[in-house]
Design an enzyme around this catalytic site. Structure first.
Site, mmCIF file in Angstrom:
data_model
loop_
_atom_site.group_PDB
_atom_site.id
_atom_site.type_symbol
_atom_site.label_atom_id
_atom_site.label_comp_id
_atom_site.label_asym_id
_atom_site.label_seq_id
_atom_site.Cartn_x
_atom_site.Cartn_y
_atom_site.Cartn_z
ATOM 1 N N CYS A 83 -28.394 -65.361 48.672
ATOM 2 C CA CYS A 83 -29.830 -65.303 48.372
ATOM 3 C C CYS A 83 -30.639 -66.220 49.277
ATOM 4 C CB CYS A 83 -30.080 -65.697 46.927
ATOM 5 S SG CYS A 83 -28.895 -65.019 45.774
ATOM 6 N N HIS A 333 -35.861 -59.392 43.650
ATOM 7 C CA HIS A 333 -35.073 -60.293 44.513
ATOM 8 C C HIS A 333 -34.218 -59.486 45.484
ATOM 9 C CE1 HIS A 333 -32.679 -63.554 45.919
ATOM 10 N NE2 HIS A 333 -31.779 -63.585 44.965
HETATM 11 C C1 LIG Z 1 -30.682 -57.825 34.324
HETATM 12 C C2 LIG Z 1 -30.097 -56.572 34.957
HETATM 13 C C3 LIG Z 1 -28.578 -56.610 34.816
HETATM 14 C C4 LIG Z 1 -30.670 -55.367 34.227
HETATM 15 O O1 LIG Z 1 -30.114 -54.220 34.781
HETATM 16 P P1 LIG Z 1 -30.030 -52.820 33.947
HETATM 17 O O2 LIG Z 1 -29.586 -53.092 32.569
HETATM 18 O O3 LIG Z 1 -29.241 -51.853 34.771
HETATM 19 O O4 LIG Z 1 -31.539 -52.383 33.882
HETATM 20 P P2 LIG Z 1 -32.125 -50.943 34.274
HETATM 21 O O5 LIG Z 1 -32.140 -50.776 35.747
HETATM 22 O O6 LIG Z 1 -31.424 -49.900 33.439
HETATM 23 O O7 LIG Z 1 -33.617 -51.092 33.837
HETATM 24 C C5 LIG Z 1 -34.148 -50.766 32.549
HETATM 25 C C6 LIG Z 1 -35.610 -51.154 32.550
HETATM 26 O O8 LIG Z 1 -35.732 -52.595 32.649
HETATM 27 C C7 LIG Z 1 -36.415 -52.955 33.837
HETATM 28 N N1 LIG Z 1 -35.703 -54.107 34.408
HETATM 29 C C8 LIG Z 1 -34.468 -54.125 34.961
HETATM 30 N N2 LIG Z 1 -34.154 -55.368 35.329
HETATM 31 C C9 LIG Z 1 -35.216 -56.129 35.003
HETATM 32 C C10 LIG Z 1 -35.481 -57.497 35.133
HETATM 33 N N3 LIG Z 1 -34.561 -58.308 35.681
HETATM 34 N N4 LIG Z 1 -36.658 -57.978 34.694
HETATM 35 C C11 LIG Z 1 -37.563 -57.146 34.133
HETATM 36 N N5 LIG Z 1 -37.362 -55.834 33.980
HETATM 37 C C12 LIG Z 1 -36.192 -55.334 34.408
HETATM 38 C C13 LIG Z 1 -36.345 -51.768 34.740
HETATM 39 O O9 LIG Z 1 -37.446 -51.712 35.607
HETATM 40 C C14 LIG Z 1 -36.372 -50.623 33.749
HETATM 41 O O10 LIG Z 1 -37.700 -50.438 33.320
HETATM 42 P P3 LIG Z 1 -38.260 -48.955 33.004
HETATM 43 O O11 LIG Z 1 -37.390 -48.468 31.887
HETATM 44 O O12 LIG Z 1 -39.669 -49.223 32.650
HETATM 45 O O13 LIG Z 1 -38.046 -48.199 34.269
HETATM 46 C C15 LIG Z 1 -30.467 -56.518 36.466
HETATM 47 O O14 LIG Z 1 -31.862 -56.574 36.582
HETATM 48 C C16 LIG Z 1 -29.836 -57.646 37.241
HETATM 49 O O15 LIG Z 1 -28.692 -57.540 37.660
HETATM 50 N N6 LIG Z 1 -30.569 -58.781 37.449
HETATM 51 C C17 LIG Z 1 -30.050 -59.989 38.045
HETATM 52 C C18 LIG Z 1 -30.042 -59.946 39.548
HETATM 53 C C19 LIG Z 1 -29.305 -61.115 40.109
HETATM 54 O O16 LIG Z 1 -28.381 -61.637 39.525
HETATM 55 N N7 LIG Z 1 -29.682 -61.573 41.302
HETATM 56 C C20 LIG Z 1 -29.078 -62.713 41.939
HETATM 57 C C21 LIG Z 1 -29.683 -63.959 41.427
HETATM 58 S S1 LIG Z 1 -29.015 -65.409 42.160
#
Ligand SMILES: CC(C)(COP(=O)(O)OP(=O)(O)OC[C@H]1O[C@@H](n2cnc3c(N)ncnc32)[C@H](O)[C@@H]1OP(=O)(O)O)[C@@H](O)C(=O)NCCC(=O)NCCS
Ligand SMILES: [Zn+2]
Lengths: 384, 135
Positions: A83, A333
């Site tokens: 990152c 991100h």
């Molecule tokens: C948290 C996470 C696992 C959710 O993934 P998911 O369960 O597959 O979510 P989906 O893609 O099915 O999204 C469902 C809904 O939530 C929303 N959404 C997904 N992730 C989101 C987040 N982090 N914050 C806010 N909304 C989020 C999507 O836009 C979608 O909205 P919609 O239904 O209005 O279209 C994913 O966002 C993630 O992996 N985040 C962390 C990333 C990370 O670790 N980065 C490195 C950091 S060091």
């Protein structure tokens, strides 16, 4: 004044960019950075492409990015520090131009993630932990940071309500950032009610995976003065490392040694203290990360990060506004682009061009960018 | 099978510390010890950090540990979804070294907090895989 300047910045829209490929995202950011610097592409004598390439379908992306931007036959290569890739890209560019090996170079942070599912991405992120001793147990980035959250809650009494103040603040400012993935504010209740991802972290405590690019044009002092009077100067660069494995780290897991070390180096080089910072961008990969960063950067005492939030000190108008471009939590991100996106926001602030989120008279900006689960951390200090 | 047998889902198949698997088969958890300076390593290391010596011996651990921190994973990578949700922990062993390990589902998670005493025990997976977890 310093030896190295940022003379132009560019940014693509971040988010699920199903309309654009990796090279096209890079072009959006690069082209807007050239416009911003008001120079022609022919001035650029090298490109530092920053991407954690395992999320992109393209392997060795510098090759295609340099071709698509019209930057052949100048040198190009990829920088990967998870990152923190584009913060390390700036460090690399700094060395290249201050040594006079190059005059004007571009740092292109770019990532195309959403061709993979979030499950596949978290599998790859889990393997950005120790692949022999930790990934075989089903690690993810949210899981790793959740472990820091659990420890911080136990030691300092930090609550989920307090952590929720981070996304509420950042999403408020994200609503003013046209490049952000999420432009709708959220409430504490919505954060607390959102589904668990890795306890105690819930959906709205997390940043989202995204596609996007951000770009910097870097020049040595001599060239910068010739080309523009809108330079922002690189005053401090700190980069440190920590054991990648959690088991290899010491202490109660309530702070990141790596950020403290990077901050120390950056403050020393810039000859400033945390109190001198007017505006900051910190790595809010998760709500807890922003709180730990306040403490590790010296904006608050250990355990005092939540007080800063409760008193509104990191809001616009507060003592030290943090992530008032919305942070990773609003912008999304796109791993390799995030560091350059933070520096984009700081450059706008220091040039007084941040519009409705302008910090009055901002002269010193700080960006902090963690790589992976804190095996890398970069702190960059810019001056107007 | 090589070292990919280690873990719930192992990635790395080739390493110098393969003998760990034979200890796990016997129900033991072992660390490596530098034959030159005596420094102990867990997770095992083939090479000593202090003197770059690569002669090691194996020492069996008692497994007593104190939890440092933990999480409950709800969103998991594909290979781990059958077990979701699951607990992951970081614990300090009686020799001061730390271990990252799953926490057994038999542990009452309401009792978990930093400092909780747990035991690191050998666990067997359904695919003939071997690992350790905190009980
Ligand atoms: C948290 C996470 C696992 C959710 O993934 P998911 O369960 O597959 O979510 P989906 O893609 O099915 O999204 C469902 C809904 O939530 C929303 N959404 C997904 N992730 C989101 C987040 N982090 N914050 C806010 N909304 C989020 C999507 O836009 C979608 O909205 P919609 O239904 O209005 O279209 C994913 O966002 C993630 O992996 N985040 C962390 C990333 C990370 O670790 N980065 C490195 C950091 S060091
Ligand atoms: Zn030794």
């Amino acid at each position: 004044m310093g030896r190295v300047a940022i003379i132009g910045v560019g940014h693509s829209k971040f988010g699920k960019r199903s309309d654009a490929s990796l090279r096209e995202l890079a072009f959006e950011a690069y082209s807007s950075a050239l416009d911003d610097a008001d120079i022609e592409s022919s001035r650029i004598d090298g490109s530092v492409v920053c991407s954690a390439t395992h999320y992109d379908k393209q392997r060795s992306p510098a090759g295609v990015v340099a071709e698509y931007l019209g930057l052949n036959p100048q040198p190009t290569f990829n920088i990967e520090a998870a990152c923190a890739s584009s913060a390390v890209g700036l460090r690399t560019a700094w060395a290249l131009v201050s040594s006079k090996l190059h005059d004007v170079i571009t740092v292109v942070g770019v990532q195309k993630m959403t061709e993979l599912s979030n499950e596949e991405i978290q599998e790859l992120m889990g393997r950005a932990g120790d692949v022999m001793w930790e990934s075989p147990f089903g690690t993810t980035m949210p899981a790793y940071y959740a472990m820091y959250a659990t420890a911080h809650m136990a030691k300092y009494g930090t609550t989920e309500e307090q952590m929720a103040l981070v996304p509420v603040k950042n999403r408020k400012y994200g609503s003013k950032n046209p490049n952000a993935m999420f432009q709708k504010p959220i409430t504490i209740e919505e954060v607390l009610k959102s589904r668990p991802v890795s306890a105690p972290l819930k959906l709205f405590d997390c940043c989202a995976n995204a596609d996007g690019a951000a770009c910097l044009i870097i020049a040595n002092a001599e060239k910068a003065r010739k080309l523009t009077d809108r330079s922002v100067w690189v005053a401090g660069l700190g980069l440190a490392s920590s054991p990648m494995s959690l088991a290899g780290r010491k202490g109660p897991m309530t702070s990141f040694e790596v950020t403290k070390n990077a901050a120390k180096a950056a403050y020393q080089m810039a000859r400033i203290s945390p109190n001198d910072v007017d505006v900051a961008e910190v790595h809010d990969s998760f709500s807890i990360t922003e709180i730990l960063n306040y403490e590790d950067l010296g904006f608050a005492k250990p355990g005092g990060g939540t007080r800063l939030l409760e008193k509104g000190e990191t809001e616009l108008g507060g003592k030290i506004p943090v992530n008032i471009d919305g942070g990773l939590i609003s912008k999304g991100h796109p791993v390799g682009a995030t560091g350059a996106s933070q520096l984009f926001a700081l450059a706008k602030q220091l040039r007084g061009e941040a519009g409705s989120t302008q910090v009055d008279g901002a002269k010193i900006g700080l960006a902090q960018n963690i790589g992976g689960i804190g095996m890398y951390s970069a702190v960059t200090i810019l001056r107007a | 099978m090589g070292f990919e047998k280690f873990g719930r889902f192992g990635y790395v198949s080739q390493t110098k510390i393969n003998p760990l698997l034979s200890y796990l088969e016997k129900g033991q958890i072992a660390a490596t010890k530098c034959k030159k300076c005596g420094r102990t390593y867990f997770p095992p290391r083939a090479d000593c950090l202090d003197d770059r010596h690569s002669g090691i011996e194996w020492v069996v651990l008692d497994g007593k540990s104190n939890l440092v921190t933990f999480t409950k994973v709800f969103f998991a990578p594909p290979a781990f979804q059958p077990e979701t949700p699951y607990l992951l922990g970081l614990a300090e062993l009686s020799n001061g070294l730390r271990v990252f390990a799953p926490i057994s589902a038999s542990v009452d998670e309401k009792q978990l907090k930093p400092g909780t005493e747990l035991n690191l025990k050998v666990a067997k997976g359904a695919r003939d895989n071997l690992f350790y977890w905190l009980e």
